[in-house]
Design a protein around this motif. Structure first.
Motif, PDB file in Angstrom:
ATOM      1  N   ARG A  13      44.742  38.570  49.161  1.00  0.00           N
ATOM      2  CA  ARG A  13      43.874  38.297  47.789  1.00  0.00           C
ATOM      3  C   ARG A  13      43.147  36.796  47.118  1.00  0.00           C
ATOM      4  N   ALA A  38      35.024  37.348  37.523  1.00  0.00           N
ATOM      5  CA  ALA A  38      35.710  38.889  37.993  1.00  0.00           C
ATOM      6  C   ALA A  38      35.179  39.275  38.860  1.00  0.00           C
ATOM      7  N   ASP A  42      39.676  38.766  43.163  1.00  0.00           N
ATOM      8  CA  ASP A  42      40.602  40.134  43.065  1.00  0.00           C
ATOM      9  C   ASP A  42      41.037  40.003  41.739  1.00  0.00           C
ATOM     10  N   TYR A  43      41.685  39.089  41.637  1.00  0.00           N
ATOM     11  CA  TYR A  43      42.475  38.073  39.830  1.00  0.00           C
ATOM     12  C   TYR A  43      41.585  37.100  39.334  1.00  0.00           C
ATOM     13  N   CYS A  45      42.931  34.576  36.712  1.00  0.00           N
ATOM     14  CA  CYS A  45      44.149  33.856  36.573  1.00  0.00           C
ATOM     15  C   CYS A  45      44.192  32.367  35.141  1.00  0.00           C
ATOM     16  N   GLU A  80      39.739  41.837  28.233  1.00  0.00           N
ATOM     17  CA  GLU A  80      39.621  42.510  28.785  1.00  0.00           C
ATOM     18  C   GLU A  80      37.990  43.320  28.069  1.00  0.00           C
ATOM     19  N   ARG A  87      36.189  44.394  39.351  1.00  0.00           N
ATOM     20  CA  ARG A  87      37.048  44.185  40.569  1.00  0.00           C
ATOM     21  C   ARG A  87      38.106  42.979  40.303  1.00  0.00           C
ATOM     22  N   LYS A  89      41.334  41.191  38.138  1.00  0.00           N
ATOM     23  CA  LYS A  89      41.896  41.974  37.177  1.00  0.00           C
ATOM     24  C   LYS A  89      42.385  40.655  36.547  1.00  0.00           C
ATOM     25  N   LEU A  90      43.263  40.870  35.718  1.00  0.00           N
ATOM     26  CA  LEU A  90      43.852  39.702  34.760  1.00  0.00           C
ATOM     27  C   LEU A  90      44.757  39.224  35.221  1.00  0.00           C
ATOM     28  N   ARG A  91      45.644  38.198  35.759  1.00  0.00           N
ATOM     29  CA  ARG A  91      47.201  37.331  35.662  1.00  0.00           C
ATOM     30  C   ARG A  91      46.874  36.315  35.396  1.00  0.00           C
ATOM     31  N   ALA A 122      48.322  43.310  31.463  1.00  0.00           N
ATOM     32  CA  ALA A 122      47.560  42.350  32.762  1.00  0.00           C
ATOM     33  C   ALA A 122      48.535  42.719  33.695  1.00  0.00           C
ATOM     34  N   ALA A 123      47.694  42.606  35.018  1.00  0.00           N
ATOM     35  CA  ALA A 123      47.990  42.653  36.141  1.00  0.00           C
ATOM     36  C   ALA A 123      49.239  41.557  36.838  1.00  0.00           C
TER      37      ALA A 123
END
Length: 143
Positions: A13, A38, A42-43, A45, A80, A87, A89-91, A122-123
Motif C-alpha cells: 500500500r 488522496a 491508499d492512505y 497521513c 472527510e 480511494r 483513507k486517513l491515517r 480514521a483508518a
C-alpha cells in the motif's frame, strides 16, 4: 499513481504524509492538495500534531495543543470533506511529544488523540516522537 500501480500487485500500500494544517486550509501554499493526493494513494497521513496548529486556527477555547481530542476530531472532520469518495483513507500521525512553552503531553493527551481518531473514522493512526520515547500507557484503551 505510478508507484501505487507498480506496488499494488505485490500487496503493498502507498501512503503520503501531509502537514496537518492542510486539512483545514487546503494547500497552504506548498502544493499539498489533500484531495488530489488522496486520488493516487491508499492512505493520506496528515501530521495533525495539536502543538503545530496556530493559536486561533480552529474553534477551541485556547491553543489547540491544550485540546488534543478536539483538535484531532476537527482535523479529521475537515479532511472527510476533502477525501469523501476517493480511494485515499486517513491515517493520521498523532503527537507523543511536548514542545517548550506548551502544555506537556503524557499518556492522557496521547490517548485523547487516539480516541478522537478512532471515534471519527480514521483508518488507523501512527504515533510520532522524534526520540522514539512513547507513553505506553496511552495504548491501553480505557475499560
Amino acid at each position: 499513481g505510478e508507484a501505487r500501480a507498480n506496488l499494488a500487485p505485490g500487496g503493498a500500500r502507498v501512503g503520503a504524509d501531509v502537514f496537518g494544517f492542510t486539512l483545514i486550509l487546503d494547500d497552504i501554499g506548498i502544493g499539498q492538495n489533500v484531495g488530489r493526493i488522496a486520488e493516487v494513494v491508499d492512505y493520506v497521513c496528515p501530521m495533525v500534531y495539536p502543538s503545530h496548529f496556530p493559536h486561533g486556527s480552529i474553534f477551541v477555547d485556547g491553543h489547540p495543543n491544550d485540546f488534543p481530542y478536539e483538535t484531532i476530531a476537527i482535523s479529521i472532520g475537515a479532511a472527510e470533506e476533502r477525501v469523501a469518495g476517493l480511494r485515499g483513507k486517513l491515517r493520521p500521525w498523532l503527537q507523543d511529544f511536548s514542545l517548550p512553552g506548551m502544555s506537556d503531553y503524557g499518556a492522557a493527551e496521547v490517548r485523547a488523540q487516539i480516541d478522537a481518531a478512532e471515534a471519527n473514522g480514521a483508518a488507523g493512526w501512527i504515533i510520532w516522537n522524534a526520540a522514539s520515547v512513547y507513553h505506553e500507557d496511552a495504548f491501553v484503551p480505557a475499560g
